[in-house]
Design an enzyme around this catalytic site. Structure first.
Site, mmCIF file in Angstrom:
data_model
loop_
_atom_site.group_PDB
_atom_site.id
_atom_site.type_symbol
_atom_site.label_atom_id
_atom_site.label_comp_id
_atom_site.label_asym_id
_atom_site.label_seq_id
_atom_site.Cartn_x
_atom_site.Cartn_y
_atom_site.Cartn_z
ATOM 1 N N ALA A 99 38.624 34.301 43.249
ATOM 2 C CA ALA A 99 39.575 35.077 44.037
ATOM 3 C C ALA A 99 40.836 34.262 44.261
ATOM 4 O O ALA A 99 41.349 34.169 45.364
ATOM 5 C CB ALA A 99 38.958 35.485 45.355
ATOM 6 N N SER A 100 41.318 33.608 43.205
ATOM 7 C CA SER A 100 42.466 32.719 43.381
ATOM 8 C C SER A 100 43.753 33.518 43.544
ATOM 9 O O SER A 100 44.784 32.980 43.881
ATOM 10 C CB SER A 100 42.587 31.765 42.202
ATOM 11 O OG SER A 100 42.622 32.480 41.000
ATOM 12 N N CYS A 101 43.668 34.816 43.296
ATOM 13 C CA CYS A 101 44.891 35.608 43.341
ATOM 14 C C CYS A 101 44.957 36.388 44.643
ATOM 15 O O CYS A 101 43.995 37.030 45.032
ATOM 16 C CB CYS A 101 44.918 36.579 42.184
ATOM 17 S SG CYS A 101 43.491 36.500 41.121
ATOM 18 N N ILE A 102 46.098 36.317 45.317
ATOM 19 C CA ILE A 102 46.217 36.934 46.635
ATOM 20 C C ILE A 102 47.331 37.986 46.633
ATOM 21 O O ILE A 102 48.423 37.699 46.200
ATOM 22 C CB ILE A 102 46.526 35.869 47.718
ATOM 23 C CG1 ILE A 102 45.337 34.926 47.819
ATOM 24 C CG2 ILE A 102 46.783 36.509 49.047
ATOM 25 C CD1 ILE A 102 45.736 33.510 47.956
#
Lengths: 102, 411
Positions: A99-102
């Site tokens: 979930a490195s993308c926000i």
């Protein structure tokens, strides 16, 4: 939901990521790899073991982090797992999609 | 007399100075805020500068205008933070001590992270719009550009305002239509993500809009380099995408100060508790806005919601009470979709953006996840709210720091 992978019923989410790591085996990983047109080699398995270990230590995985690790560089990561290497490799490893993308 | 020191007088730091000056007893607490700049920029305005929707004077004011009486503004560059001795050492050698430190030093672009990005074509055919200089140079370029391949590109996440690159693509579509040259411009949106946005439901809605506006999407593109001679960007898998005009959002990093002080992660963001906003390492240090590593969007609205909760937590900390674990990652963003319309998204750590109404459940007038003119008016009105309410720490009526669940269509 459940999906038959390598002859076993495995719990996965709607994107095909394992939801219960205890169900993971090398055969399961191999079958997911094949679905993604990847033939696993000893080098692939080294990277998978590294990712599983990072996940166990609660390290958030990202392409940038992998590039800075001593295990492999980003070029090789792409060569081993073409297109989205982080997405494909974590699926094979039986760990959640990062979930490195926000 | 005890001291609170705030580093950075941008959106987050300024709001915090205003909140604290209202809440703390001036006889007990001295509040100081440090910044090296003279001007406060309304950063959301950078998006509109290239298309001449805003002029430079619309988005620049002096920092002093927003610092309340009773708060001391110190102009200067910071050399290093010494968290073990509770000191901040300035570049000119001055030493400032503190009882409580608030880090609000923001995020900056770092084009040098990608080989060739800041090369011979920088500000000739390769531009950013996350700095004032970049947005202005791009405005000048767009005035004379005759068309060709336009790439709107994200280098890597996280970035400030993750919807801004999409808005740029939508506004570009609208801009070239008005100039009667849309047929001469091929627009592509190049992203390291698998779709238009980071949250699946919003991605579906936004992917649809891209398609409707004939904007091609190149997903899963992890850039390795910019080839200035061939005018292509290359990803680690060897994929190449050609450009005549590359509008990129470079890697975003926290301030170098945090690297110098040994307090940042690999992108210079400060490890921070995502619900209390306290530094994970030092209990008298708090982190607000883009400077932290919490998994929330880097956006002014997030800093606004954080500031309300952090103010309470500073008061708890001073009294020796447990901190409130209240920040829920709430973000609220207008997304300009071109042609005088916008959509609005509202989300937090656990809830994705969904359809519904805002801020009044069932009434609106703003509509979530749907394009409308009133949303666009809301976005433009927001500049006034920013200068006149947000920075001054005035509570915006009806908008809660926690995400409201009523009036939204979850599931």
């Amino acid at each position: 939901m459940e999906k038959e992978i390598a002859g076993k019923m495995i719990s996965v989410n709607n994107e095909g990521y394992l939801t219960n790591f205890s169900q993971w085996t090398k055969e399961v990983g191999e079958a997911i790899a094949l679905e993604n047109h990847i033939i696993m080699t000893p080098r692939h398995w080294e990277v998978i073991a590294y990712l599983q270990n990072e996940h166990k230590n609660n390290v958030a995985l990202s392409i940038r982090k992998i590039g800075k690790s001593d295990v492999l560089d980003i070029k090789e990561f792409y060569a081993l797992f073409p297109q989205g290497p982080l997405k494909t490799s974590t699926k094979i490893a039986g760990i959640p999609k990062p979930a490195s993308c926000i | 007399m005890k001291k609170i020191l705030i580093l950075g007088a941008g959106t987050a730091g300024t709001m915090m100075a205003n909140h604290l000056s209202h809440e703390l007893d001036a006889k007990e607490w001295q509040i100081q805020i440090i910044d090296e700049n003279e001007e406060h920029h309304y950063q959301p305005g950078y998006l509109f500068l290239p298309f001449e929707i805003y002029a430079p004077e619309d988005i620049i004011k002096r920092i002093e205008e927003f610092i309340p009486n009773g708060v001391e503004l110190i102009k200067g560059s910071i050399d290093v933070i010494s968290p073990k001795t509770n000191e901040v050492i300035m570049a000119d050698g001055r030493i400032l001590n503190y009882d409580i430190l608030i880090i609000a030093t923001g995020a900056k672009i770092a084009p040098e992270e990608i080989a060739g990005m800041k090369g011979s074509e920088w500000q000739k055919s390769v531009f950013d719009f996350y700095t004032f200089e970049g947005a202005l140079a791009l405005r000048n370029k767009l005035r004379e550009w005759q068309g060709g391949k336009l790439l709107v590109h994200i280098t890597e996440m996280p970035i400030k305002c993750p919807v801004a690159p999409l808005e740029f693509a939508f506004l570009a579509d609208s801009f070239f239509k008005h100039k009667n040259m849309r047929d001469k411009v091929e627009i592509s949106f190049v992203t390291p993500l698998s779709g238009a946005f980071t949250k699946p439901k919003a991605t579906a809605a936004l992917d649809h809009l891209l398609d409707e506006k004939h904007i091609k999407i190149e997903a899963d593109f992890a850039i390795e380099s910019v080839d200035n001679d061939k005018k292509v960007i290359v990803d680690y898998g060897g994929r190449e995408v050609a450009f005549d005009l590359l509008v990129t959002v470079p890697t975003n990093k926290g301030d170098e100060l945090l690297a110098r002080s040994g307090m940042g992660d690999d992108l210079n963001f400060v490890p921070t508790h995502k619900a209390t906003l306290q530094s994970l390492e030092y209990e008298n240090i708090f982190v607000l806005g883009d400077a932290s590593n919490i998994p929330a969007s880097k956006a002014g609205s997030v800093a606004h919601f954080e500031a309300e909760i952090l103010t309470q937590n500073i008061k708890h900390y001073i009294k020796g009470e447990p901190l409130a674990e209240e920040f829920d990652g709430h973000a609220n963003c207008f997304v300009e979709t071109g042609d005088g319309k916008a959509l609005l998204i509202d989300f937090n750590y656990t809830h994705e953006p969904v359809e519904g109404t805002f801020p009044f459940p069932g009434i609106g007038p703003l509509r979530l996840m749907k394009e409308s003119r009133i949303n666009h008016m809301g976005k433009l009105a927001f500049r006034w709210i920013y200068w006149n309410m947000l920075l001054k720490g005035t509570h915006i009526p009806f908008v809660s720091s926690h995400m409201e669940e009523a009036g939204k269509n979850f599931n």
